[in-house]
Design a protein around this motif. Structure first.
Motif, PDB file in Angstrom:
ATOM      1  N   GLU A 118       8.759  11.378 -13.822  1.00 33.35           N
ATOM      2  CA  GLU A 118       7.364  11.531 -14.268  1.00 33.35           C
ATOM      3  C   GLU A 118       6.443  10.368 -13.904  1.00 33.35           C
ATOM      4  O   GLU A 118       5.240  10.536 -13.801  1.00 33.35           O
ATOM      5  CB  GLU A 118       7.327  11.703 -15.789  1.00 33.35           C
ATOM      6  N   GLN A 119       7.029   9.179 -13.770  1.00 35.22           N
ATOM      7  CA  GLN A 119       6.210   8.000 -13.450  1.00 35.22           C
ATOM      8  C   GLN A 119       5.527   8.107 -12.091  1.00 35.22           C
ATOM      9  O   GLN A 119       4.544   7.436 -11.821  1.00 35.22           O
ATOM     10  CB  GLN A 119       7.103   6.760 -13.371  1.00 35.22           C
ATOM     11  N   VAL A 120       6.120   8.959 -11.221  1.00 37.01           N
ATOM     12  CA  VAL A 120       5.635   9.041  -9.850  1.00 37.01           C
ATOM     13  C   VAL A 120       4.657  10.196  -9.731  1.00 37.01           C
ATOM     14  O   VAL A 120       4.991  11.336 -10.042  1.00 37.01           O
ATOM     15  CB  VAL A 120       6.817   9.248  -8.874  1.00 37.01           C
ATOM     16  N   GLU A 121       3.435   9.892  -9.342  1.00 42.53           N
ATOM     17  CA  GLU A 121       2.435  10.950  -9.253  1.00 42.53           C
ATOM     18  C   GLU A 121       2.683  11.869  -8.064  1.00 42.53           C
ATOM     19  O   GLU A 121       2.467  13.063  -8.119  1.00 42.53           O
ATOM     20  CB  GLU A 121       1.042  10.333  -9.135  1.00 42.53           C
ATOM     21  N   SER A 122       3.094  11.296  -6.960  1.00 40.58           N
ATOM     22  CA  SER A 122       3.315  12.113  -5.765  1.00 40.58           C
ATOM     23  C   SER A 122       4.185  11.351  -4.787  1.00 40.58           C
ATOM     24  O   SER A 122       4.331  10.135  -4.870  1.00 40.58           O
ATOM     25  CB  SER A 122       1.975  12.426  -5.103  1.00 40.58           C
ATOM     26  N   LEU A 123       4.762  12.108  -3.867  1.00 43.77           N
ATOM     27  CA  LEU A 123       5.525  11.518  -2.765  1.00 43.77           C
ATOM     28  C   LEU A 123       4.585  11.318  -1.585  1.00 43.77           C
ATOM     29  O   LEU A 123       3.521  11.930  -1.517  1.00 43.77           O
ATOM     30  CB  LEU A 123       6.640  12.483  -2.352  1.00 43.77           C
ATOM     31  N   ASN A 124       4.994  10.512  -0.633  1.00 42.54           N
ATOM     32  CA  ASN A 124       4.296  10.458   0.651  1.00 42.54           C
ATOM     33  C   ASN A 124       4.261  11.876   1.222  1.00 42.54           C
ATOM     34  O   ASN A 124       5.235  12.620   1.113  1.00 42.54           O
ATOM     35  CB  ASN A 124       5.077   9.501   1.573  1.00 42.54           C
TER      36      ASN A 124
ATOM     37  N   GLN B 102      -4.512  12.922   7.893  1.00 44.15           N
ATOM     38  CA  GLN B 102      -5.257  11.832   8.533  1.00 44.15           C
ATOM     39  C   GLN B 102      -4.399  10.727   9.135  1.00 44.15           C
ATOM     40  O   GLN B 102      -4.802  10.059  10.069  1.00 44.15           O
ATOM     41  CB  GLN B 102      -6.201  11.181   7.501  1.00 44.15           C
ATOM     42  N   ASP B 103      -3.217  10.507   8.581  1.00 43.26           N
ATOM     43  CA  ASP B 103      -2.425   9.370   9.031  1.00 43.26           C
ATOM     44  C   ASP B 103      -1.550   9.754  10.226  1.00 43.26           C
ATOM     45  O   ASP B 103      -0.758  10.698  10.143  1.00 43.26           O
ATOM     46  CB  ASP B 103      -1.548   8.872   7.874  1.00 43.26           C
TER      47      ASP B 103
ATOM     48  N   GLY C 125      -5.132  12.083   0.613  1.00 41.58           N
ATOM     49  CA  GLY C 125      -5.822  11.650  -0.602  1.00 41.58           C
ATOM     50  C   GLY C 125      -6.174  12.804  -1.519  1.00 41.58           C
ATOM     51  O   GLY C 125      -5.945  12.764  -2.724  1.00 41.58           O
ATOM     52  N   SER C 126      -6.678  13.885  -0.948  1.00 42.58           N
ATOM     53  CA  SER C 126      -7.264  14.935  -1.784  1.00 42.58           C
ATOM     54  C   SER C 126      -6.416  16.207  -1.894  1.00 42.58           C
ATOM     55  O   SER C 126      -6.750  17.106  -2.676  1.00 42.58           O
ATOM     56  CB  SER C 126      -8.649  15.295  -1.233  1.00 42.58           C
ATOM     57  N   GLY C 127      -5.337  16.298  -1.152  1.00 44.61           N
ATOM     58  CA  GLY C 127      -4.489  17.496  -1.234  1.00 44.61           C
ATOM     59  C   GLY C 127      -5.197  18.728  -0.698  1.00 44.61           C
ATOM     60  O   GLY C 127      -6.076  18.630   0.159  1.00 44.61           O
ATOM     61  N   LEU C 128      -4.821  19.897  -1.220  1.00 44.98           N
ATOM     62  CA  LEU C 128      -5.448  21.149  -0.778  1.00 44.98           C
ATOM     63  C   LEU C 128      -6.722  21.422  -1.592  1.00 44.98           C
ATOM     64  O   LEU C 128      -6.797  21.091  -2.768  1.00 44.98           O
ATOM     65  CB  LEU C 128      -4.486  22.318  -0.971  1.00 44.98           C
ATOM     66  N   SER C 129      -7.686  22.052  -0.963  1.00 39.42           N
ATOM     67  CA  SER C 129      -8.914  22.418  -1.682  1.00 39.42           C
ATOM     68  C   SER C 129      -8.634  23.607  -2.591  1.00 39.42           C
ATOM     69  O   SER C 129      -7.679  24.368  -2.377  1.00 39.42           O
ATOM     70  CB  SER C 129     -10.002  22.791  -0.672  1.00 39.42           C
TER      71      SER C 129
ATOM     72  N   ARG D  80       0.832  -1.202   0.000  1.00 40.09           N
ATOM     73  CA  ARG D  80       0.000   0.000   0.000  1.00 40.09           C
ATOM     74  C   ARG D  80       0.872   1.260   0.000  1.00 40.09           C
ATOM     75  O   ARG D  80       0.598   2.217  -0.715  1.00 40.09           O
ATOM     76  CB  ARG D  80      -0.906  -0.002   1.230  1.00 40.09           C
ATOM     77  N   GLY D  81       1.924   1.234   0.814  1.00 44.95           N
ATOM     78  CA  GLY D  81       2.809   2.397   0.940  1.00 44.95           C
ATOM     79  C   GLY D  81       3.534   2.733  -0.357  1.00 44.95           C
ATOM     80  O   GLY D  81       3.856   3.888  -0.615  1.00 44.95           O
ATOM     81  N   THR D  82       3.800   1.735  -1.184  1.00 50.77           N
ATOM     82  CA  THR D  82       4.523   2.006  -2.439  1.00 50.77           C
ATOM     83  C   THR D  82       3.613   2.666  -3.471  1.00 50.77           C
ATOM     84  O   THR D  82       4.105   3.187  -4.467  1.00 50.77           O
ATOM     85  CB  THR D  82       5.071   0.719  -3.107  1.00 50.77           C
ATOM     86  N   GLN D  83       2.302   2.596  -3.248  1.00 52.17           N
ATOM     87  CA  GLN D  83       1.335   3.160  -4.210  1.00 52.17           C
ATOM     88  C   GLN D  83       1.537   2.594  -5.610  1.00 52.17           C
ATOM     89  O   GLN D  83       1.377   3.305  -6.598  1.00 52.17           O
ATOM     90  CB  GLN D  83       1.462   4.690  -4.254  1.00 52.17           C
ATOM     91  N   GLY D  84       1.946   1.331  -5.670  1.00 55.45           N
ATOM     92  CA  GLY D  84       2.119   0.670  -6.962  1.00 55.45           C
ATOM     93  C   GLY D  84       3.503   0.834  -7.564  1.00 55.45           C
ATOM     94  O   GLY D  84       3.830   0.246  -8.595  1.00 55.45           O
TER      95      GLY D  84
END
Lengths: 244, 244
Positions: free
Chosen positions: B224-230, B107-108, B203-207, A143-147
């Motif tokens: 580019e393959q990575v959408e976001s970091l933790n 949340q985490d 999950g949703s970032g900033l509004s 889950r942490g790797t996000q794929g």
């Protein structure tokens, strides 16, 4: 056909995959949720999709329809997803490239997942796990790797054997230590061309034996009150600097 | 005297502190393990130390000796520590300094703990939590901070009120976004003198509403393959850059 009995042998076998022992025995593991199923599918890792009855599935593969109760039983999550997949483990043995992250005894699944995600973000080419790291196929790690685990070779190898490989291939080995350390941001481009960064266990760090084998130690300047950063954060900042 | 009954009212009251509702009602919470007890003691937050019978305690405060079974019941950990403490919550309302981290809907618990630890490492002076963040006194958050929560003011405040404060005090507000964003490493010293960095929900970032109030967006260049970091990692890298 929809599987409805919690006592079905297939269901029992899937539930057992929450334990490392059974993942090792069968060479299989589970991914949970649509995003991870998609990543696993694109990677060709799926043996069977497990989905809630009536759910439309566009993947060309074996599908097992089950009830919500069964999904709840199989899943590691409190709120089980409507789609999971049984996947086959990948057997990577080859170190690819010369930008390497070596993780020695990482125990927390969240930390491992985070470091895999950051590795991909900052250009690591192979991740090496020592045999005493938390299992890569632990549901929390996945889950942490996000794929992202499907996008980078991850191999299990003894730490000293890995360091021997680096020495043979003239890849500089970087530990992390303030004592005799180099500020990570001061590395020159040529010092960042090839590297093997080693991160140690959350509690005990790197052993003296491993430190003795490092070519250099890197450190991140910080407020004196703080003894250390979270290992996933420290690793990510160092990879960020090494990737620049 | 050693408390031995699991049915004792004091024990029941301590067990209830695993729930936010009772922490809010009583204005108290628990810290677990010798290191956190020491940090809480130095900070003057302890109401009572709870320790395994026969354990020598050098702190000058009320001590409740209990059996191993009771510690097991009170603790949130699988392997309970031999020392815990009942602490009183701190009521911080004042924003101190002009290097601020504003967390909007995190949340985490592990992420929050990590970000508190990194804040201290990189010079943040006040942390603001929106009311919908995970509870600061959640046992996992406390563990994640490694005691650093005692070294920095942490206040709960509505996100928009906090931004209004920043505008009034001429503190630039930085969101995180690649679109129209500035590479974090390219900020000049004067752009890092004062800041309020906002990090949004996992999950949703900033509004959109909050984005509209940001003076600038920062981003971290990545594959580019990575959408976001933790989010804990992204926050820590940005604070690392802002602290340089």
């Amino acid at each position: 056909m929809v599987l409805t009995s919690l006592e079905n042998d297939k269901v029992k076998a899937l539930v057992r995959l929450q334990q490392k022992k059974y993942r090792d025995e069968t060479g299989t593991y589970l991914v949970e949720g649509e995003h991870l199923v998609e990543e696993a599918y694109k990677h060709g890792s799926i043996l069977q999709v497990i989905a809630l009855e009536n759910m439309p599935i566009s993947y060309d593969c074996d599908i097992l329809y089950v009830t919500e109760d069964i999904l709840k039983k199989i899943s590691s999550l409190e709120n089980p997803p409507s789609m999971m997949a049984l996947c086959k483990k990948e057997e990577n043995h080859e170190i690819v490239g010369d930008k390497i992250l070596l993780l020695d005894g990482i125990q927390d699944p969240g930390n491992l997942g985070t470091m895999i995600r950051s590795s991909l973000a900052f250009g690591v080419q192979t991740i090496i796990l020592s045999p005493n790291c938390v299992d890569l196929y632990n549901p929390k790690v996945i889950r942490g790797t996000q794929g992202m685990m499907f996008h980078i070779p991850i191999i299990v190898m003894d730490t000293k054997d890995a360091i021997t490989y680096m020495k043979q291939h003239h890849i500089p080995v970087y530990g992390t230590n303030v004592v005799n350390g180099v500020e990570a941001s001061s590395l020159t481009s040529s010092e960042k061309e090839k590297y093997c960064l080693i991160m140690g266990n959350e509690g005990s760090g790197l052993s003296d034996e491993v430190f003795a084998l490092c070519d250099r130690n890197l450190y991140i300047p910080m407020n004196e009150q703080v003894e250390s950063l979270n290992v996933g954060v420290a690793c990510s900042i160092l990879l960020y600097e090494l990737g620049r």
